[in-house]
Design an enzyme around this catalytic site. Structure first.
Site: not given
Ligand code: NAD
Length: 341
Positions: A57, A85, A228
């Site tokens: 993005e 990620t 997201d």
């Molecule tokens: P990450 O991969 O480091 O962590 C995600 C965690 O979620 C992992 O530890 C995984 O095991 C866990 N997980 C997956 N499915 C699950 C479930 N059903 N129940 C419980 N845990 C589960 O990713 P991250 O960098 O921490 O990002 C998390 C999410 O947030 C991503 O989807 C990312 O795209 C999103 N994000 C959103 C914003 C925003 O502004 N809204 C900003 C940054 C990241």
């Protein structure tokens, strides 16, 4: 013309020098001011390309002085390859001349600003007596989200759950010195049922139901952070139809947020409308409220400009000649011409 180059290590040095909590407080204030000044900022929904492996993005925003753009990804399978990620790169340019003045790693900054945005939403939408926070997904963003939210509610305890036990262990170690009671849950339902404020930050691709409607109690505030991008959501849609739902930027949220499953009729407001006092946030203790966060460029603008101010004040970052410095600005060809001028 010099450009400031900031590596991830430089950014971490800056944060450590003023302290994580101080940095968060200042960033929360900056993000809130950015939302309050919404009409003075230029912002568009991010341009996003999807692939089987994830999403890439580009996110531009600007005021009359600073233009920022962030390039960011979301690749949920990266951790299995030993990669993050989410990683990001931030660029700051001077509106007056158009010249770039800073290029910085924005990975850490993204986590801080995501936390700060949820904190701003929590301030307007959570019950003011919220003491228990639940988090689902204890990956890279999780500590930042919890600490940021803790700056705006009287947080005492955190229930946490992740399908990956090692991510839970990591979360516990990182959070153990902040003075909160940490409760490791054995499933998502236990977390949801205990929460005054619930944060979902999972990274599963697909229209998931990480939280079911009947698990959450009246009066809960949910920061839904992990859903997201198109086809990637976390909440049972019945939560949204029963809740006051606030988004960052409607046009972007309808494509990328939880509300892609329920439509614009389920959106109460954009966050700036609450911050500007145009619409009330929470009005009673029984409401379910949802901040359907996807991350917008205004939040990155607030974070990148804050980073630049700190880097300048603290003298951090490598100053380099990056773009051409021409004796005659019309003679770009001089850079490749064979004859000496
Ligand atoms: P990450 O991969 O480091 O962590 C995600 C965690 O979620 C992992 O530890 C995984 O095991 C866990 N997980 C997956 N499915 C699950 C479930 N059903 N129940 C419980 N845990 C589960 O990713 P991250 O960098 O921490 O990002 C998390 C999410 O947030 C991503 O989807 C990312 O795209 C999103 N994000 C959103 C914003 C925003 O502004 N809204 C900003 C940054 C990241």
């Amino acid at each position: 013309m010099h450009l400031k180059l900031l590596t991830a290590e430089d950014v971490s040095r800056i944060v450590k020098s003023i302290g994580v909590e101080n940095f968060l407080d200042n960033l929360i204030a900056r993000v809130e001011v950015a939302f309050a000044n919404w009409k003075q900022l230029k912002v568009v929904p991010r341009v996003s390309f999807s692939y089987a492996s994830g999403v890439l993005e580009v996110m531009p925003a600007s005021d009359s002085k600073w233009y920022t753009v962030k390039i960011v990804n979301g690749h949920p399978l990266n951790p299995s390859k030993g990669l993050s990620t989410v990683v990001a790169l931030g660029i700051l340019a001077d509106v007056e001349t158009g010249y770039p003045v800073m290029v910085a790693d924005a990975t850490l900054l993204t986590a801080f600003r995501t936390g700060a945005s949820s904190a701003v939403a929590t301030k307007y939408l959570a019950r003011s007596d919220s003491e228990t926070l639940g988090i689902l997904g204890t990956g890279a963003q999780s500590e930042f989200l919890c600490l940021a939210v803790s700056r705006v509610i009287p947080l005492k305890r955190i229930f946490y759950y992740d399908i990956d036990p090692s991510a839970m262990k990591k979360f516990k170690v990182n959070m153990m010195n902040f003075g909160f009671e940490l409760v490791e849950a054995s499933n998502a339902r236990e977390v949801a049922e205990q929460s005054d404020v619930l944060v979902t930050a999972t990274a599963a691709k697909g229209r998931c139901r990480v939280v079911e409607r009947n698990w959450v109690r009246q009066g809960v505030h949910i920061n839904a952070v992990g859903g997201d991008s198109p086809g990637k959501t976390e909440l049972d849609p019945r939560i949204l139809t029963d809740a006051k739902v606030v988004v960052e930027l409607l046009e972007q949220a309808l494509v990328e947020g939880e509300v892609q499953n329920t439509g614009r009729e389920t959106v109460y407001a954009e966050l700036w409308e609450l911050v500007s006092g145009l619409k009330p946030g929470r009005v009673d203790d029984e409401e379910i409220t949802v901040f359907d966060s996807v991350g917008i460029a205004v939040e990155d603008w607030a974070a990148i400009t804050y980073l630049y101010d700190l880097a300048t004040e603290l003298g951090v970052g490598l100053k380099i000649d990056f773009v051409p410095s021409l004796r005659n600005p019309k003679d770009l060809f001089s850079l490749v011409a064979l004859c000496q001028r």
